[in-house]
Structure formats: structure tokens, C-alpha cells
Scaffold this motif. Sequence first.
Motif, mmCIF file in Angstrom:
data_model
loop_
_atom_site.group_PDB
_atom_site.id
_atom_site.type_symbol
_atom_site.label_atom_id
_atom_site.label_comp_id
_atom_site.label_asym_id
_atom_site.label_seq_id
_atom_site.Cartn_x
_atom_site.Cartn_y
_atom_site.Cartn_z
ATOM 1 N N GLY A 1 -42.218 26.813 91.420
ATOM 2 C CA GLY A 1 -41.279 26.122 92.573
ATOM 3 C C GLY A 1 -41.537 24.704 92.121
ATOM 4 N N MET A 2 -42.482 23.912 91.820
ATOM 5 C CA MET A 2 -42.643 22.822 91.331
ATOM 6 C C MET A 2 -41.832 22.294 90.163
ATOM 7 N N PHE B 1 -45.807 29.136 93.363
ATOM 8 C CA PHE B 1 -45.869 27.901 93.584
ATOM 9 C C PHE B 1 -45.595 26.676 92.372
ATOM 10 N N LEU B 2 -46.035 27.414 91.452
ATOM 11 C CA LEU B 2 -45.823 26.527 89.973
ATOM 12 C C LEU B 2 -44.475 26.293 89.664
ATOM 13 N N ILE C 1 -36.880 17.834 96.696
ATOM 14 C CA ILE C 1 -38.245 17.792 97.185
ATOM 15 C C ILE C 1 -38.139 18.757 98.175
ATOM 16 N N ILE D 1 -40.565 27.182 98.820
ATOM 17 C CA ILE D 1 -42.018 27.555 98.487
ATOM 18 C C ILE D 1 -42.648 27.959 99.719
ATOM 19 N N GLY E 1 -36.826 22.493 97.892
ATOM 20 C CA GLY E 1 -37.928 23.059 97.185
ATOM 21 C C GLY E 1 -38.872 23.321 97.642
ATOM 22 N N LEU E 2 -39.665 22.527 98.473
ATOM 23 C CA LEU E 2 -40.825 22.885 99.523
ATOM 24 C C LEU E 2 -40.625 23.989 100.543
ATOM 25 N N ILE F 1 -38.300 22.043 91.024
ATOM 26 C CA ILE F 1 -38.063 20.811 91.696
ATOM 27 C C ILE F 1 -37.991 19.647 90.387
ATOM 28 N N ILE F 2 -38.668 19.695 89.690
ATOM 29 C CA ILE F 2 -38.918 18.770 88.432
ATOM 30 C C ILE F 2 -37.545 18.857 87.578
#
Length: 568
Positions: A463-464, A460-461, A155, A162, A158-159, A467-468
Motif C-alpha cells: 500500500g505504501m 501495508f508495505l 495519501i 490500507i 491509499g490510507l 502511494i509512492i
Amino acid sequence: MQLIDWIVLGGTLLFIVLYGAWKTKGSATVKDYIRGGNQAKWWTIGLSVMATQASAITFLSTPGQAFHDGMGFAQFYIGMPIAMIIICIVFIPLFHRLNVYTAYEYLESRFDLKTRTLTATLFLIQRGLAAGITIFAPSIILSAILGWNLTILNIIIGLLVICYTVSGGTKAVSVTQKYQMGIIFLGMFVAFFIILSYLPDGITFSKALDIAGASGKMNVIDFTFTKESLLHNKYTFWSGIIGGTFLFLSYFGTDQSQVQRYLSGKSVKESQLGLLFNGLLKVPMQFFILLVGIMVFVFYQFNQAPLNFNPAAKQAITASSYHEEYTVLENQLADIQKEKKDFIKNHTDKSIRKSEAKAFIKQLNTKESKTREAAKELISKANPEIETNDKDYVFIHFILNNLPKGLIGLLLAVILSAAMSSTASELNALASTTVIDLYKRNVEEKSEKHYVLATMFFTFLWGMLAIIVACFASLFENLIELVNIIGSIFYGNVLGIFLLAFFIKFVQSNATFIAALITQVFVTFGWYYDWMPYLWLNLFGCALVVGIASILQSFIPTKPKPLTPELE
């Protein structure tokens, strides 16, 4: 890690994020956000292209690859300069002339919307998976070594990416990658010279190479040309010059994460110079990183190496009933390494190159390999979920256990900077392709501001989602191979589609679309059932889609489609 290491690590990463966000805020148009306003100079393009490919996996896995298997992996890059020249001559002028934002826009004018959509979708699948792996790679290693929570690491990385990728788009990626590559080069050079300084008195660099050569680690080129070699040896001159060329043609010519880097150039010449700069520098850079791994190998000829470099393996054994058996193997390894160390110290001149000396060292290396394999079996019995293949842990183990204070933070910053630079390019390209090739093409015309905001949202999407993927990923035999395998499953097919578009004018959309679907199924099965080394999948996929489409075209009556004016 000491306080100074945390300061170096945190300060480096914070500077990159804040500088990237500040320097590139306020992109008002799609051209500014996706192509950086076409202001990039050739050196920025070259470093950005290099940073996109050189993820954390490069700096974690490559030294470990050399430690275990030697310099043979360098053959993987033999075809890169050839691919760079072809792309500079064919791809770059065409993309600039058509003024496209993504590589896949051209396919609609040459074929149709469904072929463009299919190709863009293939890119999104493979690059979306790869983005998750580039986050997961440093996280899994740092989690195991430092005891940090894996999910939290995924996380955080990834953040961080982002933050500045969403705010600044392509220009933010390019600007930050220049500094990230500077940190990476500095860290690797520092590590290399520190390793040399740690070698015993009298062991010069040339003698270190002799020691590595006696263990078969310096066999760079394999010219073996037999059916057995071609089908079962991953890295040979032939797989590099043929399979590697097709892989790099596909990656640099059709992968939006790379195409977007040189589409941001001020001119065709700047883009071409940037790509050639990458091609000339990338091969020696990879060779140097492998050489760092070789020096780590030599270091452990004079210093005690662990039976398995993955600390989680040691913890699993210690808490199990196999601890005593493992201790016996550790003592065996210590005896083997002492015998090897004494022998090498008595043969520090050129006599170590003689066949008798090599034969004795080979015998000791064989004993060592058997001991390590026996240890892996015990680890698997103690905990089947523990990764026993420790290639990816070799370099980070050396860093944390042997480098002085401050430099540990620098090398960790190298690893995380590489993860961020590669992931930023991937998210940037995934968002651009989603907006330009899928969203914009299928909605009513909107304002420039709308598309910029849409690209930010999809950045952003993605990126999330990355992370998943990172949180649910699992460690492969070797991370650098995993990323290239994922690419090879898709790249040959995509390259074949582009070659059909560029050069085989009688083949049209329906034949190409059907051939691409069939090819993807065959290539996926080819990888799953291990029909051939993964590098050959690029040539196989490319040849298959071209061949099937050419045959299908003779059975599918179509009205000839006029050439677009730009290509006449």
C-alpha cells in the motif's frame, strides 16, 4: 461543492471503511485471511471480480473515451464472455482441486521453483505499477478539478484502502466491494437519467442517439480485416475477439488480484457462477458507461463546452501571453457549436441520418477538432508540463458543473469507491503472492499466526509503495488505456506459461523459464517501438513463449518429470 456534497461523500467513504474493518476483524488463519474462509457466495464473487476490474479509471476515462471517439471502445470487451467460459472449464476446477492460495503455486509442481518465482515476480511488477495508477487516476483528476493537493489525495485514498484491507484481508475486500458496486451502479444510473432530463424539449433518447450517430459516435463494431486495420486500429471486432480474449484469459485466469476473488468461493460451482455472472454483466455495464459518455456528448451539442476540459490548461493560458489567441479560438468554437446546435434543432427528425446532414455535421466536427488541436498547441506553448489531452476530464467536468447539490457528492463517492475497491483487491493479491510464493517458500516453517501477520505487513508495505508510485506517476493519453497497456506487456507471457503447464506436457522447466525471459524482452520492445496495437501484445506474448519453449525443449535434454497425481 456544497456542505451536502461533503456529507454524502464523507459519509459514504467512512461507512465503507468502518464496516469493512468491523465485519471482518480477527482472521486467525491464512485460509481465513487470504481466501476469506472459502465462504463467498456466487453473487459476492461476481460483484467482487467486477469491482476489482472496475477502478476509478473506468468511471473517469470511459465516458471521456466515448465523448471523443464514440462507442468503438466497446469492442475491447467482446472476448470477455469467451474467456470466462474457458476459465470456468479449465482454470477454476484445477485451482480448487489443487487447493492453492495463489495461481502460481501450481507452476512449481509442474515446472520448478524458479519458474514459479519468475511468474509471481512478473505479476508483482505489473500489478504493483497498476495499484499506483488506480490511486493516481482519481487523485490527478480531483486535484485538477477541485484544487486539492495531489500528494495529499494520493495519501488519503491509499490510507483509506490500507485500513480495512490490512485488518480484514480477502473477506474485507469482498464485503466492501458489494456495497461499493451498489454505490457505483446507483451513481451512474442517476447521472444517465439526469443527463437525459437536461436535453432540450423534443430531444428524446432515440433522437439523442440519432444525433450521436450523425457525428459517427455510434459506430460500435468495425469488421475491417486488412493488414493496415489490424496493425494500426486499436479497437476492431478482430482485436476484441482475439486480442481481447487472450487479455481476459490472462487477467482473470492468471492475475492473482482476480484469481483470489474466486478462490474464496464455497465451491467450484459458486466460483464458476460468480465468474459467469461477471462475464454476463460486465459487457453491458461497460456499454452503459460508454453510453453515458455519448449522452454527455449530446448534452454539449446544446450547451457550451470548454475548449479544453482540463481546468489546469485554462489557468495556464490565462496566466500566459497566449491568452488573446486562446480567446479567439474560444470564440471560433462557440460559433461552430452554435451553427451545429441550430442545424441539429432543425433536423430533430430522422432527416439527421441522411447523408447530406451527416456530411455537414462531419464538416463542422472537423472544424471543431482543428480548433481544439490549435488550442492544445497554445496550451503546450504556455506550459509544456500541462496535460493537453482532456479525455479523462470530460465526465468529472460535467458532474461538477451540471449536477444538483448532493449528487455531486454521490458521483465523487462513486469515483473514490471504485478507486478503493480496485486498489484493495490489488494490495490483497500483492501481499498474498509475496507471502505464499516468495516469503513462505523460502523461510523455515512458521505458525499460522505468523503468516497472517506477514500478509498484513506486506499489505501495508505494498500500500505504501502504491502511494509512492501514485505520487511519482504522470498522466498518460488515456488512463483506462494505460492500465490495460501495463497489463498487456506482461499478461501474454504469463498466460503462455500457464498454457504450457496445462496442455503442452513435453515442455519442461528450463525451456519455459528461458522462453519467458526472452518473450518479456521482445514484448516490452514491441510495446516501446509501437509494433502493434497493445491488445495484440497479449496474443503475441502468449504465442511467442509457447513457440520458443517448444523449440528450446528439443535442444535441452531433461529427464521427464512425472505428472502430479492431481492432473493425471
